[in-house]
Design a protein around this motif. Structure first.
Motif, mmCIF file in Angstrom:
data_model
loop_
_atom_site.group_PDB
_atom_site.id
_atom_site.type_symbol
_atom_site.label_atom_id
_atom_site.label_comp_id
_atom_site.label_asym_id
_atom_site.label_seq_id
_atom_site.Cartn_x
_atom_site.Cartn_y
_atom_site.Cartn_z
ATOM 1 N N UNK A 148 40.160 38.927 42.717
ATOM 2 C CA UNK A 148 38.984 38.417 42.008
ATOM 3 C C UNK A 148 38.164 39.568 41.464
ATOM 4 N N UNK A 149 37.995 40.615 42.270
ATOM 5 C CA UNK A 149 37.236 41.775 41.807
ATOM 6 C C UNK A 149 37.879 42.460 40.614
ATOM 7 N N UNK A 150 39.214 42.495 40.609
ATOM 8 C CA UNK A 150 39.933 43.114 39.500
ATOM 9 C C UNK A 150 39.879 42.270 38.232
ATOM 10 N N UNK A 151 39.932 40.960 38.380
ATOM 11 C CA UNK A 151 40.142 40.079 37.234
ATOM 12 C C UNK A 151 38.856 39.541 36.610
ATOM 13 N N UNK A 152 37.812 39.355 37.395
ATOM 14 C CA UNK A 152 36.579 38.821 36.814
ATOM 15 C C UNK A 152 35.906 39.863 35.933
ATOM 16 N N UNK A 153 35.344 39.458 34.814
ATOM 17 C CA UNK A 153 34.586 40.381 33.977
ATOM 18 C C UNK A 153 33.209 40.628 34.575
ATOM 19 N N UNK A 154 32.505 41.671 34.124
ATOM 20 C CA UNK A 154 31.128 41.844 34.577
ATOM 21 C C UNK A 154 30.308 40.582 34.322
ATOM 22 N N UNK A 155 29.533 40.191 35.321
ATOM 23 C CA UNK A 155 28.785 38.942 35.227
ATOM 24 C C UNK A 155 29.540 37.745 35.740
ATOM 25 N N UNK A 156 30.850 37.904 36.008
ATOM 26 C CA UNK A 156 31.655 36.809 36.542
ATOM 27 C C UNK A 156 31.159 36.390 37.913
ATOM 28 N N UNK A 157 31.403 35.134 38.255
ATOM 29 C CA UNK A 157 30.868 34.545 39.481
ATOM 30 C C UNK A 157 32.004 34.085 40.391
ATOM 31 N N UNK A 158 31.857 34.374 41.677
ATOM 32 C CA UNK A 158 32.739 33.860 42.715
ATOM 33 C C UNK A 158 31.901 33.024 43.670
ATOM 34 N N UNK A 159 32.293 31.764 43.875
ATOM 35 C CA UNK A 159 31.622 30.883 44.832
ATOM 36 C C UNK A 159 32.615 30.512 45.924
#
Length: 202
Positions: A123-134
């Motif tokens: 998730x850290x690698x793939x989400x763009x800046x500002x991306x959200x993980x819930x």
């Protein structure tokens, strides 16, 4: 195969939705990791119409997810993709473009700790800046159970699979931070659960 019904999903959907409506207000494409029965996806997708809701899970769960989708279709709901954390499957790619949010419910205590580490790394690698993980589920705090029911649940998990069990919130937050995922909110939920909301920083 018919729809599998999990009472816990029906019980927690409305409180989770209240969190997601705020946390994902400016997101457009969410990947649900571990869609399970499929109940969450058919509840959340029509109530979050600004999002494309992409389901995923191990192949043995797809029939129930597809059955729920057939019974309760939504234009922004997508059929399940194969995703096995710790397995050989790669991060999903879809015609809807990259994901800017990830949601996962009741998965961290089912996985072994190495799989939790891999999930957060991906998730850290793939989400763009500002991306959200819930992340929804039960957690320990300060190395302690928050209720007798969570203690009993943890014992049942470990009896079935010694690698599983409730995770310490602090350990998950520290691991996420190593991947550029900073804790934004920690919401108390019914039945001694929590929803942790992380945001990806550059």
């Amino acid at each position: 195969m018919s729809q599998v019904f999990a009472p816990s999903c029906a019980n927690n959907q409305a409180p989770i939705l209240a969190v997601l409506q705020h946390a994902l207000a400016d997101r457009t494409h969410v990947l649900e990791i571990g869609s399970g029965t499929g109940q969450h996806s058919v509840y959340f997708a029509p109530r979050l119409p600004h999002l494309v809701w992409q389901t995923s899970d191990l192949p043995q769960h797809h029939a129930s997810i597809q059955a729920w989708h057939a019974a309760e279709p939504a234009p922004n709901l997508r059929a399940p993709l194969v995703l096995e954390i710790g397995g050989a499957t790669a991060w999903p790619q879809t015609d809807d473009g990259p994901f800017d949010a990830v949601f996962t419910s009741n998965t961290l205590h089912i996985m072994g700790w190495p799989q939790v580490q891999q999930l957060l790394a991906l998730v850290g690698q793939q989400l763009p800046p500002g991306g959200v993980l819930a992340v929804y589920g039960p957690f320990n705090y300060g190395g302690r159970y928050t209720s007798d029911s969570n203690r009993a649940f943890d014992a049942s998990l470990r009896a079935r699979d010694a690698a599983s069990g409730l995770r310490d919130q602090e350990a998950v937050v520290a691991l996420a931070q190593q991947q550029g995922l900073l804790l934004r909110d920690d919401h108390a939920m019914p039945a001694n659960n929590r929803t942790l909301v992380f945001e990806k920083h550059a």
